[in-house]
Design an enzyme around this catalytic site. Structure first.
Site, PDB file in Angstrom:
ATOM      1  N   ASP A   1       0.826  -1.202   0.000  1.00 44.91           N
ATOM      2  CA  ASP A   1       0.000   0.000   0.000  1.00 44.91           C
ATOM      3  C   ASP A   1       0.860   1.251   0.000  1.00 44.91           C
ATOM      4  OD1 ASP A   1      -2.177   1.682   0.217  1.00 44.91           O
ATOM      5  OD2 ASP A   1      -2.557   1.230   2.330  1.00 44.91           O
TER       6      ASP A   1
ATOM      7  N   GLU B   1      -2.605  10.558   0.663  1.00 47.07           N
ATOM      8  CA  GLU B   1      -3.828   9.760   0.558  1.00 47.07           C
ATOM      9  C   GLU B   1      -4.223   9.155   1.895  1.00 47.07           C
ATOM     10  OE1 GLU B   1      -6.277   6.154   0.142  1.00 47.07           O
ATOM     11  OE2 GLU B   1      -4.203   6.259   0.852  1.00 47.07           O
ATOM     12  N   GLU B   2      -3.232   8.771   2.689  1.00 44.96           N
ATOM     13  CA  GLU B   2      -3.528   8.072   3.940  1.00 44.96           C
ATOM     14  C   GLU B   2      -4.187   8.972   4.977  1.00 44.96           C
ATOM     15  OE1 GLU B   2      -3.436   5.017   4.308  1.00 44.96           O
ATOM     16  OE2 GLU B   2      -1.963   4.151   2.946  1.00 44.96           O
TER      17      GLU B   2
END
Length: 380
Positions: A131, A165-166
């Site tokens: 990820d 994004e996280e």
């Protein structure tokens, strides 16, 4: 009886703390990676890029893409909260045509903590291997191979790799300022090499209780914030939230709790942060359910909601792919525009964010084939 007060405030989503997390195995000597795909994947993973600290991996990626004769633009996103470190999105395309039919995108930030790349036989371990640097590497190699085969021309495909994004999606939100639109956007996240047909929505909230400190031997002289908070959380654990056939149950996770300073002191302050994954409805619907439930606690509680979104439909109409529904959030809702949306990538979310994050070499290799098929389908 004093009626409880509930105040609402939109807060920025906060990163989860992983300070106590460590890999479950001892590092071993890495074997040599020889293919362009494995070399690129290794280079990406070796650059620590926890959200807010993506600059070094962005520089590596910019250098790599320029060496492969892509035209590369760096889009300033701005430092992370409390930091002065620069951060940038990486946008690349063929030749001079930045306006393309297809966008291929993923993110270059990771969750904490960092631990380095490690090759263990056919497995690749390390933070971000799944990820989402597995997606980034296989997306780039897929485009390179299509270029080498003469399948792509200027104006066909652009690459976009974003920060943040996280935690809140500030990189993809900034990408809207590029002033571009696409027919199709292909997003990279771990989907077990299946096409995701949708994912749950997300939102968050924080509950804060304010009591009165005092000696624990004389509870009548104070008011415990912990005793205010715990019944409220218990009510939320038992509340009925929306359900859908496609996405299942809306789930609520009490991620953090804190309160008080010592066992023999009445807790003056207490709070909890909660993440909700929406299977149906909108954040407004969930907010009403939460507030109506907390009123039953008959306590003075402050409730702060973060912004969110409902379940996200994703296209999955490409022949030859199995499909999957995922519970995690993505950058898909953060990219504006009326484009087709695909979500695909190597690895499983069950490994992401964990102390055993890893994938197999064959996952990366098969992902290259998958991304090539998606790009070719989008250009038909």
């Amino acid at each position: 009886m004093r009626f409880p007060t509930l105040s609402l405030l939109l807060l920025a989503h906060q990163a989860q703390a992983f300070q106590g997390q460590h890999p479950i195995h001892e590092p071993s000597i890495s074997s040599t990676s020889t293919s362009p795909l494995l070399k690129l994947h290794k280079g990406l993973v070796e650059h620590e890029s926890i959200t807010g600290n993506e600059h070094n991996v962005a520089k590596y990626l910019i250098s790599y893409l320029k060496d492969q004769n892509f035209t590369v633009e760096s889009q300033d996103v701005g430092p992370w909260k409390g930091s002065t470190n620069p951060r940038e999105n990486v946008f690349a395309y063929i030749g001079k045509q930045r306006k393309t039919r297809v966008l291929v995108s993923s993110h270059i930030d990771t969750v904490p903590p960092f631990w380095p790349y490690e090759r263990r036989g056919d497995e690749i371990w390390g933070r971000g291997t799944v990820d989402a640097k597995g997606s980034v590497a296989s997306q780039i190699i897929a485009v390179e191979e299509l270029l080498a085969a003469g399948t792509l021309e200027e104006g066909d495909v652009a690459l976009l790799f974003v920060v943040g994004e996280e935690v809140g999606g500030d990189g993809m939100k900034k990408a809207n300022d590029l002033g571009l639109s696409w027919e199709t956007a292909i997003f990279g996240e771990p989907t077990e090499l299946k096409l995701a047909s949708g994912h749950k929505g997300t939102m968050g909230l924080e509950i804060v209780a304010k009591g009165k400190a005092g000696h624990s031997g004389y509870p009548e002289l104070g008011k415990s914030a912990n005793a205010m908070l715990v019944p409220a959380l218990n009510l939320l654990l038992n509340v009925e939230l929306p359900y859908s056939e496609k996405y299942g149950n809306t789930t609520l996770n009490i991620g953090t709790m804190e309160g008080g300073v010592a066992a023999n002191v009445i807790a003056e302050n207490a709070g909890a942060k909660i993440a909700i994954r929406l299977a149906d409805g909108t954040p407004a619907v969930i907010e009403k359910i939460i507030l109506d439930t907390l009123l039953k606690a008959d306590e003075e509680l402050d409730v702060f909601f973060s912004s969110g979104y409902g379940p996200v439909y994703i296209d999955s109409d490409v022949p030859g792919f199995d499909t999957i529904v995922v519970n995690y959030g993505t950058d898909i809702p953060n990219l504006e525009g009326d484009h087709k949306k695909y979500l695909y990538g190597p690895g499983t979310i069950m490994m992401a964010h964990s102390d055993h994050e890893h994938l197999e070499v064959k996952d990366l290799e098969n992902a290259v084939k998958g991304y090539k098929a998606l790009i070719e389908h989008a250009l038909k």
